[in-house]
Design a protein around this motif. Sequence first.
Motif, PDB file in Angstrom:
ATOM      1  N   ARG A  29       0.838  -1.217   0.000  1.00 10.03           N
ATOM      2  CA  ARG A  29       0.000   0.000   0.000  1.00 10.03           C
ATOM      3  C   ARG A  29       0.868   1.260   0.000  1.00 10.03           C
ATOM      4  NH1 ARG A  29      -2.894  -3.241   3.477  1.00 10.03           N
ATOM      5  NH2 ARG A  29      -2.021  -2.215   5.319  1.00 10.03           N
ATOM      6  N   ARG A  30       1.939   1.252   0.800  1.00  7.81           N
ATOM      7  CA  ARG A  30       2.836   2.411   0.861  1.00  7.81           C
ATOM      8  C   ARG A  30       3.458   2.675  -0.510  1.00  7.81           C
ATOM      9  NH1 ARG A  30       7.837   3.695   0.783  1.00  7.81           N
ATOM     10  NH2 ARG A  30       8.605   1.568   0.760  1.00  7.81           N
ATOM     11  N   ILE A  31       3.923   1.628  -1.164  1.00  8.35           N
ATOM     12  CA  ILE A  31       4.529   1.776  -2.487  1.00  8.35           C
ATOM     13  C   ILE A  31       3.469   2.225  -3.498  1.00  8.35           C
ATOM     14  CG2 ILE A  31       5.562   0.494  -4.398  1.00  8.35           C
ATOM     15  CD1 ILE A  31       7.132  -1.099  -2.245  1.00  8.35           C
ATOM     16  N   GLY A  32       2.272   1.677  -3.412  1.00  7.08           N
ATOM     17  CA  GLY A  32       1.187   2.097  -4.303  1.00  7.08           C
ATOM     18  C   GLY A  32       0.869   3.573  -4.160  1.00  7.08           C
ATOM     19  N   ARG A  33       0.813   4.045  -2.909  1.00 11.28           N
ATOM     20  CA  ARG A  33       0.548   5.477  -2.670  1.00 11.28           C
ATOM     21  C   ARG A  33       1.690   6.329  -3.222  1.00 11.28           C
ATOM     22  NH1 ARG A  33      -1.236   3.602   2.254  1.00 11.28           N
ATOM     23  NH2 ARG A  33       0.712   4.170   3.266  1.00 11.28           N
ATOM     24  N   LEU A  34       2.920   5.900  -2.984  1.00  9.51           N
ATOM     25  CA  LEU A  34       4.091   6.631  -3.475  1.00  9.51           C
ATOM     26  C   LEU A  34       4.037   6.767  -4.997  1.00  9.51           C
ATOM     27  CD1 LEU A  34       7.065   7.690  -2.705  1.00  9.51           C
ATOM     28  CD2 LEU A  34       7.777   5.431  -3.468  1.00  9.51           C
ATOM     29  N   ILE A  35       3.779   5.667  -5.663  1.00 11.60           N
ATOM     30  CA  ILE A  35       3.706   5.698  -7.132  1.00 11.60           C
ATOM     31  C   ILE A  35       2.550   6.573  -7.595  1.00 11.60           C
ATOM     32  CG2 ILE A  35       3.240   4.286  -9.178  1.00 11.60           C
ATOM     33  CD1 ILE A  35       4.846   2.029  -7.739  1.00 11.60           C
ATOM     34  N   ALA A  36       1.407   6.470  -6.935  1.00 11.17           N
ATOM     35  CA  ALA A  36       0.241   7.287  -7.314  1.00 11.17           C
ATOM     36  C   ALA A  36       0.529   8.775  -7.148  1.00 11.17           C
ATOM     37  CB  ALA A  36      -0.973   6.880  -6.488  1.00 11.17           C
ATOM     38  N   ILE A  37       1.133   9.146  -6.037  1.00  9.36           N
ATOM     39  CA  ILE A  37       1.429  10.559  -5.775  1.00  9.36           C
ATOM     40  C   ILE A  37       2.388  11.110  -6.823  1.00  9.36           C
ATOM     41  CG2 ILE A  37       2.652  12.129  -4.196  1.00  9.36           C
ATOM     42  CD1 ILE A  37       1.431  10.373  -1.892  1.00  9.36           C
ATOM     43  N   PHE A  74      11.472   9.634 -11.369  1.00  4.92           N
ATOM     44  CA  PHE A  74      12.147   8.400 -10.955  1.00  4.92           C
ATOM     45  C   PHE A  74      12.901   8.561  -9.631  1.00  4.92           C
ATOM     46  CE2 PHE A  74      11.625   6.817 -15.312  1.00  4.92           C
ATOM     47  CZ  PHE A  74      11.342   5.491 -15.058  1.00  4.92           C
ATOM     48  N   LEU A  75      13.330   9.765  -9.293  1.00  7.35           N
ATOM     49  CA  LEU A  75      14.176   9.947  -8.111  1.00  7.35           C
ATOM     50  C   LEU A  75      13.466   9.624  -6.797  1.00  7.35           C
ATOM     51  CD1 LEU A  75      16.218  13.054  -9.273  1.00  7.35           C
ATOM     52  CD2 LEU A  75      16.767  10.619  -9.524  1.00  7.35           C
ATOM     53  N   PRO A  76      12.264  10.129  -6.531  1.00 12.42           N
ATOM     54  CA  PRO A  76      11.603   9.727  -5.282  1.00 12.42           C
ATOM     55  C   PRO A  76      11.196   8.250  -5.288  1.00 12.42           C
ATOM     56  CG  PRO A  76      10.168  11.171  -6.557  1.00 12.42           C
ATOM     57  CD  PRO A  76      11.503  11.165  -7.238  1.00 12.42           C
ATOM     58  N   LEU A  77      10.944   7.697  -6.468  1.00 15.23           N
ATOM     59  CA  LEU A  77      10.621   6.280  -6.540  1.00 15.23           C
ATOM     60  C   LEU A  77      11.848   5.435  -6.188  1.00 15.23           C
ATOM     61  CD1 LEU A  77       8.435   6.099  -9.786  1.00 15.23           C
ATOM     62  CD2 LEU A  77       7.693   6.365  -7.415  1.00 15.23           C
ATOM     63  N   ALA A  78      13.012   5.882  -6.642  1.00 14.31           N
ATOM     64  CA  ALA A  78      14.250   5.158  -6.349  1.00 14.31           C
ATOM     65  C   ALA A  78      14.468   5.032  -4.852  1.00 14.31           C
ATOM     66  CB  ALA A  78      15.437   5.865  -6.996  1.00 14.31           C
ATOM     67  N   ARG A  79      14.152   6.082  -4.141  1.00 11.21           N
ATOM     68  CA  ARG A  79      14.343   6.088  -2.691  1.00 11.21           C
ATOM     69  C   ARG A  79      13.212   5.352  -1.978  1.00 11.21           C
ATOM     70  NH1 ARG A  79      13.257   9.964   1.708  1.00 11.21           N
ATOM     71  NH2 ARG A  79      14.820   9.565   3.291  1.00 11.21           N
ATOM     72  N   GLY A  80      11.991   5.572  -2.416  1.00 10.12           N
ATOM     73  CA  GLY A  80      10.834   5.065  -1.689  1.00 10.12           C
ATOM     74  C   GLY A  80      10.492   3.615  -1.931  1.00 10.12           C
ATOM     75  N   ILE A  81      10.859   3.051  -3.082  1.00 10.98           N
ATOM     76  CA  ILE A  81      10.433   1.670  -3.353  1.00 10.98           C
ATOM     77  C   ILE A  81      11.316   0.650  -2.626  1.00 10.98           C
ATOM     78  CG2 ILE A  81      10.106  -0.056  -5.169  1.00 10.98           C
ATOM     79  CD1 ILE A  81       8.977   2.140  -6.923  1.00 10.98           C
ATOM     80  N   PRO A  82      12.544   0.673  -2.467  1.00  9.03           N
ATOM     81  CA  PRO A  82      13.642   1.314  -3.172  1.00  9.03           C
ATOM     82  C   PRO A  82      14.122   0.457  -4.351  1.00  9.03           C
ATOM     83  CG  PRO A  82      14.506   0.221  -1.238  1.00  9.03           C
ATOM     84  CD  PRO A  82      13.007  -0.037  -1.277  1.00  9.03           C
ATOM     85  N   VAL A  83      14.489   1.157  -5.423  1.00  8.72           N
ATOM     86  CA  VAL A  83      15.075   0.528  -6.607  1.00  8.72           C
ATOM     87  C   VAL A  83      16.240   1.422  -7.031  1.00  8.72           C
ATOM     88  CG1 VAL A  83      14.686  -0.184  -8.998  1.00  8.72           C
ATOM     89  CG2 VAL A  83      12.878  -0.502  -7.311  1.00  8.72           C
ATOM     90  N   GLN A  84      17.438   0.970  -6.733  1.00  7.69           N
ATOM     91  CA  GLN A  84      18.624   1.794  -6.959  1.00  7.69           C
ATOM     92  C   GLN A  84      18.829   2.191  -8.419  1.00  7.69           C
ATOM     93  OE1 GLN A  84      20.493   3.075  -4.357  1.00  7.69           O
ATOM     94  NE2 GLN A  84      18.729   2.225  -3.276  1.00  7.69           N
ATOM     95  N   VAL A  85      18.484   1.318  -9.364  1.00  2.37           N
ATOM     96  CA  VAL A  85      18.688   1.628 -10.775  1.00  2.37           C
ATOM     97  C   VAL A  85      17.864   2.840 -11.206  1.00  2.37           C
ATOM     98  CG1 VAL A  85      16.933   0.109 -11.794  1.00  2.37           C
ATOM     99  CG2 VAL A  85      19.022   0.579 -13.048  1.00  2.37           C
ATOM    100  N   TYR A  86      16.796   3.147 -10.479  1.00  6.89           N
ATOM    101  CA  TYR A  86      15.982   4.310 -10.828  1.00  6.89           C
ATOM    102  C   TYR A  86      16.748   5.625 -10.651  1.00  6.89           C
ATOM    103  CZ  TYR A  86      11.678   1.533 -11.197  1.00  6.89           C
ATOM    104  OH  TYR A  86      10.708   0.651 -11.557  1.00  6.89           O
ATOM    105  N   TYR A  87      17.739   5.663  -9.772  1.00  9.23           N
ATOM    106  CA  TYR A  87      18.569   6.869  -9.666  1.00  9.23           C
ATOM    107  C   TYR A  87      19.285   7.120 -10.995  1.00  9.23           C
ATOM    108  CZ  TYR A  87      17.991   7.142  -4.585  1.00  9.23           C
ATOM    109  OH  TYR A  87      17.479   7.270  -3.329  1.00  9.23           O
ATOM    110  N   ALA A  88      19.904   6.088 -11.532  1.00 12.75           N
ATOM    111  CA  ALA A  88      20.613   6.231 -12.809  1.00 12.75           C
ATOM    112  C   ALA A  88      19.639   6.552 -13.936  1.00 12.75           C
ATOM    113  CB  ALA A  88      21.393   4.959 -13.125  1.00 12.75           C
TER     114      ALA A  88
END
Length: 137
Positions: A29-37, A74-88
């Motif tokens: 749910r937290r990740i879903g909200r993050l992506i939605a926002i 992609f930057l807040p998603l990289a931190r919040g999901i976390p998926v490091q490749v999203y920073y690049a």
Amino acid sequence: MAIPIAISAGLIGWASRIDLPERTAAEGRRIGRLIAIWSSIQGVAIFATFTLCPKLGIPDAAVPILAIIVGLHFLPLARGIPVQVYYATGLAMIAVGALALLLPPVDRYAATGIPCALILWASCGALIARGRRLMVA
């Protein structure tokens, strides 16, 4: 158009065969909200870009600005999901958009679209490779 669509479809099909990491319901749910926002913010920014750029007399700047917006998302998603490749992914798309703005207007679309497609395909490939390594481990 057929080649990029085929590459994208192939990557999506390949990725769909990778198991996602185990997450709790609360984490999902937290990740879903993050992506939605952040996707909503991105959508508003894209709408504003394609509305304002022509009115400001810079319609050819819209696509490079779009790349910057998508990269920023992609930057807040990289931190919040976390998926490091999203920073690049994010930083590369921001750089492509910024560099394309320095080019003559006639060159901006190709100088943005092709590199961004390659960045997104590479990111997808990196995520698939990561998922396959996690499956083997």
